[in-house]
Motif scaffolding. Structure first.
Motif, PDB file in Angstrom:
ATOM      1  N   ARG A   1      13.726   4.004   6.743  1.00 47.27           N
ATOM      2  CA  ARG A   1      13.752   2.613   7.216  1.00 47.27           C
ATOM      3  C   ARG A   1      15.175   2.050   7.203  1.00 47.27           C
TER       4      ARG A   1
ATOM      5  N   ARG B   1      11.982   8.870   0.506  1.00 42.11           N
ATOM      6  CA  ARG B   1      12.397   9.330   1.838  1.00 42.11           C
ATOM      7  C   ARG B   1      11.998   8.317   2.923  1.00 42.11           C
ATOM      8  N   GLU B   2      10.825   7.696   2.764  1.00 45.57           N
ATOM      9  CA  GLU B   2      10.428   6.667   3.730  1.00 45.57           C
ATOM     10  C   GLU B   2      11.378   5.468   3.687  1.00 45.57           C
TER      11      GLU B   2
END
Length: 348
Positions: free
Chosen positions: A172, A167-168
């Motif tokens: 980004r 998810r990160e």
């Protein structure tokens, strides 16, 4: 007898008459040169017309090729949309199946969780593939952002610690895509459509009905030097001749030889060039756009009167479209793809 002729007074002698052969001969040469000049001009115009016809056929063939490429791109985009719809339908079916299995037996919770995680990862993989296709084929960052946001929403339904890194990475990539400059392809295409519609109202250099720009106003009589006696006659004659005779410079003298019958052919050729530039803009092909717009400006500067306000405004818009960037570099989704590979469970 000759002595008698010499003794006669001057009024009784017959005057010598020179035959007008020299003048008639010069008139024949003048007419011959005029006919030769007209023949040469007609040949030049005929050759130019043939060249324009060949170029028009080439432009029509190229337009057909560009239309075929555009049709293939549209078909591919429809195929991608159908894949996304099928993925959504399959997801809904699997979710229903998982719900049914979860209510039957609590002992199979671990297997259900595994199946659901695999399903979510498969769905995220499909959405990442769709987002990459949107960036590489359609070059639409907004569609890619929508696909990545949908993948993040799917992961949010399954709160697992192994999905946090994925998810990160998605976040980004979304932020990176939002920083991509937005290219107004639709607005550029609309501006070209308006130029195509206004081609018929532009004036040619060879248009006999086109009036030239007004000559600069003469100095006021109070500022000019006082005329001499009867000098006002010369001043008035000079002003009159200045209004009757205008001199202008043409970069391509052969453009002044266009006949009114050839004007529609040149307008159609220019219209085809502008339409090809519009197709290239929709395809986001910067090289073709600049080539077609450069050819269009060359035709306008060669055959049309750039002092006409409409023609001048069209040239300004074409220059602005030539310098505008429509092929901005698209970022990749390597971070999200790498995080997806890391989130997949390892098979023994």
């Amino acid at each position: 007898m000759s002595d008698v002729a010499q003794q006669l007074p001057a009024p009784l002698q017959e005057p010598e008459v020179t035959p007008p052969r020299i003048r008639s001969g010069s008139s024949v040469w003048i007419w011959a040169l005029a006919l030769a000049a007209l023949a040469v001009a007609g040949a030049v115009v005929a050759l130019r017309l043939a060249a324009l016809q060949r170029e028009l056929r080439a432009v029509q063939q190229r337009s057909e090729e560009v239309s075929a490429l555009h049709a293939s791109d549209v078909a591919e985009r429809q195929s991608l949309q159908e894949r996304m719809d099928s993925t959504v339908r399959r997801t809904e079916q699997l979710e229903q199946q998982l719900t049914l299995l979860a209510g039957r037996d609590t002992a199979a919770d671990a297997e259900l969780r595994r199946l659901r995680e695999e399903h979510v990862l498969t769905e995220v993989d499909e959405l990442l593939t769709l987002a990459g296709s949107q960036l590489q084929v359609v070059r639409d960052p907004n569609a890619a952002i929508a696909a990545l946001a949908s993948a993040d929403a799917r992961l949010a339904r399954v709160p697992r610690s192994q999905f946090f890194a994925l998810r990160e990475a998605l976040g980004r990539d979304i932020e990176r895509l939002r920083k991509v400059p937005v290219v107004d392809v639709t607005g550029s295409a609309i501006r070209l459509d308006r130029l195509v519609q206004g081609v018929d109202s532009w004036h040619f250099l060879a248009d006999p009905t086109r009036r030239l720009a007004a000559a600069p106003a003469p100095k006021p009589r109070s500022e000019a030097a006082p005329p001499a006696r009867f000098g006002w006659i010369g001043t008035e004659l000079g002003d009159t001749l200045r209004e009757l005779v205008r001199i202008r410079t043409a970069e391509a003298p052969d453009s002044l030889l266009l006949t009114p019958e050839q004007h529609p052919l040149v307008r159609e050729h220019l219209r085809m060039r502008l339409m090809m530039a519009r197709q290239a803009i929709l395809m986001r092909n910067q090289v073709l756009v600049r080539a077609d717009l450069g050819d269009s400006m060359a035709i306008i500067n060669r055959y049309f009167d750039t002092s006409d306000p409409l023609v001048g405004a069209a040239v300004t818009q074409l220059k602005a479209l030539t310098t505008a960037a429509i092929d901005a570099p698209m970022p990749t989704l390597d971070d999200s793809l790498g995080a997806l590979r890391a989130a997949r469970p390892t098979t023994p």
